[in-house]
Motif scaffolding. Structure first.
Motif, mmCIF file in Angstrom:
data_model
loop_
_atom_site.group_PDB
_atom_site.id
_atom_site.type_symbol
_atom_site.label_atom_id
_atom_site.label_comp_id
_atom_site.label_asym_id
_atom_site.label_seq_id
_atom_site.Cartn_x
_atom_site.Cartn_y
_atom_site.Cartn_z
ATOM 1 N N ARG A 282 0.810 -1.224 0.000
ATOM 2 C CA ARG A 282 0.000 0.000 0.000
ATOM 3 C C ARG A 282 0.842 1.272 0.000
ATOM 4 O O ARG A 282 0.299 2.367 -0.051
ATOM 5 C CB ARG A 282 -0.916 -0.008 1.216
ATOM 6 N N GLU A 283 2.132 1.117 0.075
ATOM 7 C CA GLU A 283 3.023 2.286 0.131
ATOM 8 C C GLU A 283 3.597 2.610 -1.238
ATOM 9 O O GLU A 283 3.942 1.715 -2.003
ATOM 10 C CB GLU A 283 4.179 2.037 1.100
ATOM 11 N N LYS A 284 3.704 3.887 -1.514
ATOM 12 C CA LYS A 284 4.344 4.357 -2.737
ATOM 13 C C LYS A 284 5.622 5.082 -2.330
ATOM 14 O O LYS A 284 5.589 5.976 -1.483
ATOM 15 C CB LYS A 284 3.412 5.301 -3.503
ATOM 16 N N TYR A 285 6.733 4.669 -2.915
ATOM 17 C CA TYR A 285 8.035 5.259 -2.617
ATOM 18 C C TYR A 285 8.474 6.139 -3.774
ATOM 19 O O TYR A 285 8.337 5.753 -4.942
ATOM 20 C CB TYR A 285 9.075 4.148 -2.386
ATOM 21 N N VAL A 286 9.008 7.310 -3.447
ATOM 22 C CA VAL A 286 9.449 8.253 -4.469
ATOM 23 C C VAL A 286 10.893 8.684 -4.203
ATOM 24 O O VAL A 286 11.371 8.653 -3.072
ATOM 25 C CB VAL A 286 8.541 9.501 -4.531
ATOM 26 N N ALA A 287 11.552 9.070 -5.293
ATOM 27 C CA ALA A 287 12.914 9.605 -5.216
ATOM 28 C C ALA A 287 13.112 10.496 -6.439
ATOM 29 O O ALA A 287 12.378 10.389 -7.429
ATOM 30 C CB ALA A 287 13.940 8.481 -5.212
ATOM 31 N N LEU A 288 14.081 11.371 -6.361
ATOM 32 C CA LEU A 288 14.403 12.224 -7.507
ATOM 33 C C LEU A 288 14.981 11.399 -8.644
ATOM 34 O O LEU A 288 15.701 10.437 -8.413
ATOM 35 C CB LEU A 288 15.440 13.284 -7.108
#
Length: 95
Positions: free
Chosen positions: A73-79
């Motif tokens: 259920r988690e969304k991970y983001v990075a540049l």
């Protein structure tokens, strides 16, 4: 569409994404992280709601400025620094 037309369209997405103060704040926050973070962490850190955050993350991802991956259920983001390097030379010097 020509290759140049595609490049221009992508460049417009990049600049449009960065023209919003909230999205610029998200970029600044992510720039200070040395790892992927959850969207919820970013939302809490910059004080925006989940719905607003989802909207801004979507535009940043479409512009190629962030990467996103979903785990359960988690969304991970990075540049995605390669996009900045391609369209915004010396961007980090001015942030």
């Amino acid at each position: 569409m020509t290759i140049q037309g595609q490049k221009n369209e992508q460049a417009m997405k990049v600049f449009k994404a960065l023209a919003d103060p909230i999205r610029l704040t998200i970029i600044q926050y992510l720039n200070g992280q040395d790892h992927e973070v959850t969207c919820g962490e970013v939302d809490q850190a910059i004080h925006i709601g989940k719905t607003a955050g989802s909207y801004h993350f979507k535009l940043l991802q479409e512009a190629g400025l962030i990467t996103a991956r979903k785990v359960a259920r988690e969304k991970y983001v990075a540049l995605d620094r390669s996009t900045f390097d391609r369209y915004l030379v010396h961007f980090w010097d001015n942030l």
